[in-house]
Scaffold this active site. Sequence first.
Site, PDB file in Angstrom:
ATOM      1  N   SER A   1       1.453  52.942   2.382  1.00  0.00           N
ATOM      2  CA  SER A   1       2.872  53.140   2.688  1.00  0.00           C
ATOM      3  C   SER A   1       3.061  53.841   4.026  1.00  0.00           C
ATOM      4  O   SER A   1       4.188  54.065   4.441  1.00  0.00           O
ATOM      5  CB  SER A   1       3.539  53.944   1.572  1.00  0.00           C
TER       6      SER A   1
ATOM      7  N   HIS B   1       3.250  46.259   1.971  1.00  0.00           N
ATOM      8  CA  HIS B   1       3.730  47.480   1.316  1.00  0.00           C
ATOM      9  C   HIS B   1       4.737  47.106   0.233  1.00  0.00           C
ATOM     10  O   HIS B   1       5.871  46.736   0.538  1.00  0.00           O
ATOM     11  CB  HIS B   1       4.344  48.400   2.378  1.00  0.00           C
TER      12      HIS B   1
ATOM     13  N   GLU C   1       7.521  45.166   2.451  1.00  0.00           N
ATOM     14  CA  GLU C   1       7.457  45.556   3.867  1.00  0.00           C
ATOM     15  C   GLU C   1       6.072  45.165   4.381  1.00  0.00           C
ATOM     16  O   GLU C   1       5.083  45.838   4.095  1.00  0.00           O
ATOM     17  CB  GLU C   1       7.690  47.075   3.995  1.00  0.00           C
TER      18      GLU C   1
ATOM     19  N   ASN D   1       9.577  54.544   5.364  1.00  0.00           N
ATOM     20  CA  ASN D   1       9.178  55.938   5.156  1.00  0.00           C
ATOM     21  C   ASN D   1       9.279  56.768   6.428  1.00  0.00           C
ATOM     22  O   ASN D   1       9.487  57.973   6.375  1.00  0.00           O
ATOM     23  CB  ASN D   1       7.760  56.002   4.582  1.00  0.00           C
TER      24      ASN D   1
END
Length: 693
Positions: free
Chosen positions: A410, A431, A443, A481
């Site tokens: 991630s 991801h 992702e 993130n």
Amino acid sequence: MPAVNYRPDGDVVVLQIDNPPVNALSLAVREGLTDGLRRAAADTAVKAIVVAGARGSFAAGADINEIASGLVLKSPITREIQAQMEATPKPIVAAIEGAALGGGLELALACHWRIAANGAKVGLPEVKLGLIPGAGGTQRFTRLTGPEAALEAITSGAHLPAPRALELGVVDALADDVVGEAVRFARRVVQEKRPLRIASDVAERITGVNPEVFAAFRKKIEPKARGQLAPWRIIDSIEAACMRPKEEAFRLEREYFNECRDSPQREALVHVFFAEREARKIPDVPADVEPLAVRRVAVVGAGTMGGGIAMCFANAGIPVSLLDVTREALDRGLGAIRKNYAASVARGSLTQQRMDEALSLIRGVTEYEALVDADIIIEAVFEDLQVKKEVFANFERVAAAHAILATNTSSLDIDAIAATTSRPEKVVGTHFFSPANVMRLLENVRGTRTSPQTIATVMALGKTLGKVPVLAGNCDGFIGNRMLQFYGAEAEFLLEEGATPEQIDGVIESFGFAMGPLAVRDLAGNDVGYLIRKSRKLPPDERRSPLLQRLVEQGRLGQKTGKGFYRYEGRTRIADPEVLELIEGVSRELGIERREIDDREILERLLHPLVNEGARIVDEGIALRASDIDVVYVNGYGFPAYKGGPMYWAERAGLTHVVETMRRLAPSHGARWRPAPLLERLAASGQGWKGAQ
Ligand code: 3H9
């Protein structure tokens, strides 16, 4: 090329809609239908009419571009064509292949009968665009199915498989050769002189309906539909179908449709619809790059993520090997998968047969050698670069030469992982979001040397798995993130300055997120959040909050210890005066005088830094376009789709506001909180994100 082909077949005419790519009901199609109907009605040699679609699909509804233009649609509009159909004395049969959605299904509902291919799907998905069906869909569908099924189907916008549509009464028969069968059916109807069946006159299932049905349904969808307009108007319209005279109910549907069409929610949701499709387009990966055929998959790591990813493939009918190095870990993982499926069966959302089929596609293995036949191997082990590098070294040893090697990291460096293999062009990030079998976002992350074919493959895979794929560049945290850290940190700064956890989460939840940032922290575990925070090397000038560490030291890890930013009874969160004391202690310690903070300040301070980092991400090319970020946040982070995503939302409110917030924050928060240069530029020029392209 005409948009509607007029095809005589003996005494039946087939009106075939032909408007690539999805046979949307554009003006040309509507004109073609109206002309075809008129011609067929006037020709005495024509006894019946079949309405069908070219290229294996019926019609995907109104042309969304036309609706989004805000202009009044040119005549003939769909409602006029439906009136023309219902006034035609000759039988009209819809032959539904592929998809009949939205206005497409509404058109079919105005035919006298509907025959669908076994694999077809029908539905009224307008709610996903912030609309209600506007061409009698809520009326005719409800008359055919009764209110309960209509409420479920139309407020969810579900695509109903043809067998289910038959069960509900939306279609009348299934067939393999749909057009052929529709023509034969039409002839039979003529021979038998069967009375024409007009759905808008069918009344059995709307007679004597208990009004309580609507009150109960409103209560049921409140948690999901809170803040939105269209679902409520759909219920109002279905209620009108059952409780009001026909003409009045149709008129109300039109009024509700117009109200929804003119709402900012419709605009935002249409933005998301097109943004999701745009996100699949990668400028340096042309559409003719052939993705690798993925027939067999391997997932390494049988933890929560690995198990969820394996389920995604099994659900899509792709055989998957799930590897964990110890038998014990593997059995635990397989057990969790079984439990997960069994819960869906118990809930009624999955049949036992589908569960058995899915489970039969998942094979547990403990040896890397078993991965030799996989076309793609996805690593989903512990989030630690060293551990991942070791796993990739094993891939290097066993993977087939053509296989793609993917990591579910991630935030870690894709290039560093790729460097452990001799085929960096085959290495890519995939991801998934937790729970992987539920969350729609995928992702994908390209490294410096990831090849176009590898990218094309993982983007196509997103679609195969029923997910929404977005491509990100390689950086710490990628798109989602990387932005989120600012949002999370700011929530703690707001606590230090005077806000309470309930206030912060309340503001974000009223905005439309399912959960506020602190409730999310408690769910994920404050120890996990703290570890991630500690691993980040923040610049020395950056503001930091000791709050998370204090919570962890006091064992307030979140839901799993029954207390975190809140106290928990089961899953119910309760404000806890002890936390407030702890927060006030931190404020004193830092010499911060606590003050009242209003909700608007809270909202802007949480979301503007997110958008600001988004602007840097666009500027650096980590995201290909601002709308990709919206797709990420709507599908992976709970941003309300009806607000269009953070970048869209900020643009609508004015990018200058974001710049102002960041200018206020930067002196106390550090250089990373300064307004992004791109944002300043676009705000100054009055351009939206389009100016960034
Ligand atoms: C409505 O009907 C209102 C009525 O009640 C009121 C009055 C009549 N219009 O998704 P894909 C484009 S509202 C214009 O990748 P798939 C799409 O942008 C409508 N364009 O294909 C894309 O373009 P590009 C209610 C449309 O095979 C290309 O077609 N209907 C429309 O994965 C391919 O699309 C819906 O909400 C449209 N209606 O999926 C259905 N639909 O290639 C919306 C698609 O340039 N559509 N495009 O990026 C879908 O759900 C899917 O497209 C469908 C095919 C399942 C049909």
